[in-house]
Design a protein around this motif. Structure first.
Motif, PDB file in Angstrom:
ATOM      1  N   HIS A 103       2.732 -12.763   4.812  1.00 43.71           N
ATOM      2  CA  HIS A 103       1.215 -12.518   4.416  1.00 43.71           C
ATOM      3  C   HIS A 103       0.702 -11.351   5.452  1.00 43.71           C
ATOM      4  CE1 HIS A 103       1.564 -15.556   1.441  1.00 43.71           C
ATOM      5  NE2 HIS A 103       1.409 -16.560   2.546  1.00 43.71           N
ATOM      6  N   PHE A 104       1.705 -10.473   6.152  1.00 48.16           N
ATOM      7  CA  PHE A 104       1.092  -9.460   7.086  1.00 48.16           C
ATOM      8  C   PHE A 104       1.037  -8.099   5.991  1.00 48.16           C
ATOM      9  CE2 PHE A 104       2.755 -12.207  10.457  1.00 48.16           C
ATOM     10  CZ  PHE A 104       1.899 -12.155  11.256  1.00 48.16           C
ATOM     11  N   ALA A 105       1.976  -8.040   5.240  1.00 49.44           N
ATOM     12  CA  ALA A 105       2.098  -6.827   4.287  1.00 49.44           C
ATOM     13  C   ALA A 105       1.911  -7.189   3.067  1.00 49.44           C
ATOM     14  CB  ALA A 105       3.393  -6.290   4.360  1.00 49.44           C
ATOM     15  N   HIS A 106       0.719  -6.196   2.511  1.00 51.00           N
ATOM     16  CA  HIS A 106       0.515  -6.269   1.137  1.00 51.00           C
ATOM     17  C   HIS A 106       0.550  -5.160   0.209  1.00 51.00           C
ATOM     18  CE1 HIS A 106      -1.739 -10.188   2.453  1.00 51.00           C
ATOM     19  NE2 HIS A 106      -1.864  -9.421   3.561  1.00 51.00           N
ATOM     20  N   SER A 107       0.703  -5.277  -0.976  1.00 53.16           N
ATOM     21  CA  SER A 107       0.755  -4.484  -2.069  1.00 53.16           C
ATOM     22  C   SER A 107      -0.718  -4.217  -3.042  1.00 53.16           C
ATOM     23  CB  SER A 107       2.009  -4.226  -2.851  1.00 53.16           C
ATOM     24  OG  SER A 107       2.202  -5.610  -3.551  1.00 53.16           O
ATOM     25  N   VAL A 108      -0.822  -3.224  -3.496  1.00 52.96           N
ATOM     26  CA  VAL A 108      -2.016  -2.908  -4.584  1.00 52.96           C
ATOM     27  C   VAL A 108      -1.067  -2.331  -5.656  1.00 52.96           C
ATOM     28  CG1 VAL A 108      -3.911  -1.774  -4.986  1.00 52.96           C
ATOM     29  CG2 VAL A 108      -3.561  -2.481  -2.709  1.00 52.96           C
ATOM     30  N   GLU A 109      -1.135  -2.608  -6.831  1.00 52.57           N
ATOM     31  CA  GLU A 109      -0.327  -2.224  -8.030  1.00 52.57           C
ATOM     32  C   GLU A 109      -1.274  -1.560  -8.958  1.00 52.57           C
ATOM     33  OE1 GLU A 109       1.760  -5.917  -6.181  1.00 52.57           O
ATOM     34  OE2 GLU A 109       0.683  -6.057  -8.221  1.00 52.57           O
ATOM     35  N   THR A 110      -0.815  -0.617  -9.658  1.00 50.24           N
ATOM     36  CA  THR A 110      -1.404  -0.209 -10.912  1.00 50.24           C
ATOM     37  C   THR A 110      -0.859  -0.313 -12.032  1.00 50.24           C
ATOM     38  OG1 THR A 110      -2.724   1.488  -9.441  1.00 50.24           O
ATOM     39  CG2 THR A 110      -2.662   1.939 -11.917  1.00 50.24           C
ATOM     40  N   TYR A 111      -1.221  -0.866 -12.968  1.00 49.53           N
ATOM     41  CA  TYR A 111      -0.623  -1.188 -14.456  1.00 49.53           C
ATOM     42  C   TYR A 111      -1.271  -0.558 -15.575  1.00 49.53           C
ATOM     43  CZ  TYR A 111       2.074  -5.035 -12.091  1.00 49.53           C
ATOM     44  OH  TYR A 111       3.171  -5.604 -11.211  1.00 49.53           O
ATOM     45  N   HIS A 112      -0.285   0.035 -16.364  1.00 54.92           N
ATOM     46  CA  HIS A 112      -0.739   0.679 -17.527  1.00 54.92           C
ATOM     47  C   HIS A 112       0.126  -0.046 -19.012  1.00 54.92           C
ATOM     48  CE1 HIS A 112      -0.674   3.413 -21.041  1.00 54.92           C
ATOM     49  NE2 HIS A 112      -1.989   3.600 -20.670  1.00 54.92           N
ATOM     50  N   GLU A 113      -0.796  -0.760 -19.632  1.00 51.41           N
ATOM     51  CA  GLU A 113      -0.176  -1.467 -20.651  1.00 51.41           C
ATOM     52  C   GLU A 113       1.085  -2.354 -20.342  1.00 51.41           C
ATOM     53  OE1 GLU A 113       1.109   1.515 -23.536  1.00 51.41           O
ATOM     54  OE2 GLU A 113      -0.931   1.796 -24.243  1.00 51.41           O
TER      55      GLU A 113
END
Length: 228
Positions: free
Chosen positions: A130-140
């Motif tokens: 839980h130190f590293a995180h991701s932000v993700e963009t989804y299309h359909e």
């Protein structure tokens, strides 16, 4: 004060770094050591990060000036606002995929990537803890953009981003700003100044000011946990 042309080599068995305030004019602070989890976490809490190519030894940096983005200062253009209606933002659902995509973005363009197997293994562990995180963009339902980094105290230390559709990485950055703001965080460390990030509201500050802000944030903020 040490000779500014001398770049010290780190002791593999010690996690002590040189003072970031007294580094080479290029921002290169030291070389060597390893990517032990504790060493890396210690580095980031001191405003230091590893950045090197496969043919190089591990290089440790603390640039001056430093680029930071305050969540409330994010600039969202009309075109980006329109694009974001097509996208869904998620957090910590496909961390490894995001990091791999960031790596392949440079590889596919014929460039070297500093994201190697060892670094991916390290950040995989840091994500599980839980130190590293991701932000993700989804299309359909398809992953089309994202970014990753470390969240320590109230500071998100941004590492890399990718996009396979227009504005997908920008959408992830907007999502990150909203997340940091919701967590009561302070700012995003964008590390190296770029025109792209400055166009979205990031600003250059002196390294000494950055280090003071970092210490203050680490001392006053303590959020820790998964973002999913």
């Amino acid at each position: 004060m040490r000779d500014n042309n001398f770049i010290p080599r780190l002791d593999r068995f010690s996690y002590i770094f040189p003072d970031p305030k007294n580094t080479h004019k290029s921002g290169l602070l030291a070389w060597g050591g390893d990517l032990n989890k504790d060493r890396v976490l210690s580095a980031y809490t001191q405003g230091i990060f590893p950045w090197y190519n496969a043919s190089d030894p591990i290089l440790w940096w603390s640039p001056d000036p430093r680029l930071v983005l305050y969540p409330q200062n994010i600039k969202i253009s009309k075109s980006l606002k329109k694009s974001m209606k097509k996208y869904e933002i998620r957090f910590d659902t496909r961390f490894d995929a995001v990091m791999s995509a960031c790596r392949m973005t440079r590889v596919k363009s014929g460039e070297q990537s500093w994201i190697n197997d060892e670094l991916q293994a390290l950040f995989h562990t840091l994500h599980l803890e839980h130190f590293a995180h991701s932000v993700e963009t989804y299309h359909e339902g398809v992953l089309v953009g994202g970014l990753y980094g470390l969240y320590l105290g109230g500071v998100f230390c941004g590492e890399s981003m990718f996009s396979t559709r227009s504005d997908a990485s920008k959408a992830a950055l907007v999502g990150l700003c909203a997340k940091i703001d919701a967590l009561g965080g302070d700012f995003i460390d964008c590390q190296i100044p770029t025109d792209h990030l400055k166009s979205m509201g990031a600003q250059e500050i002196a390294r000494e000011e950055f280090l003071e802000l970092l210490v203050e944030s680490l001392e006053t903020k303590s959020y820790f946990g998964s973002w999913s």
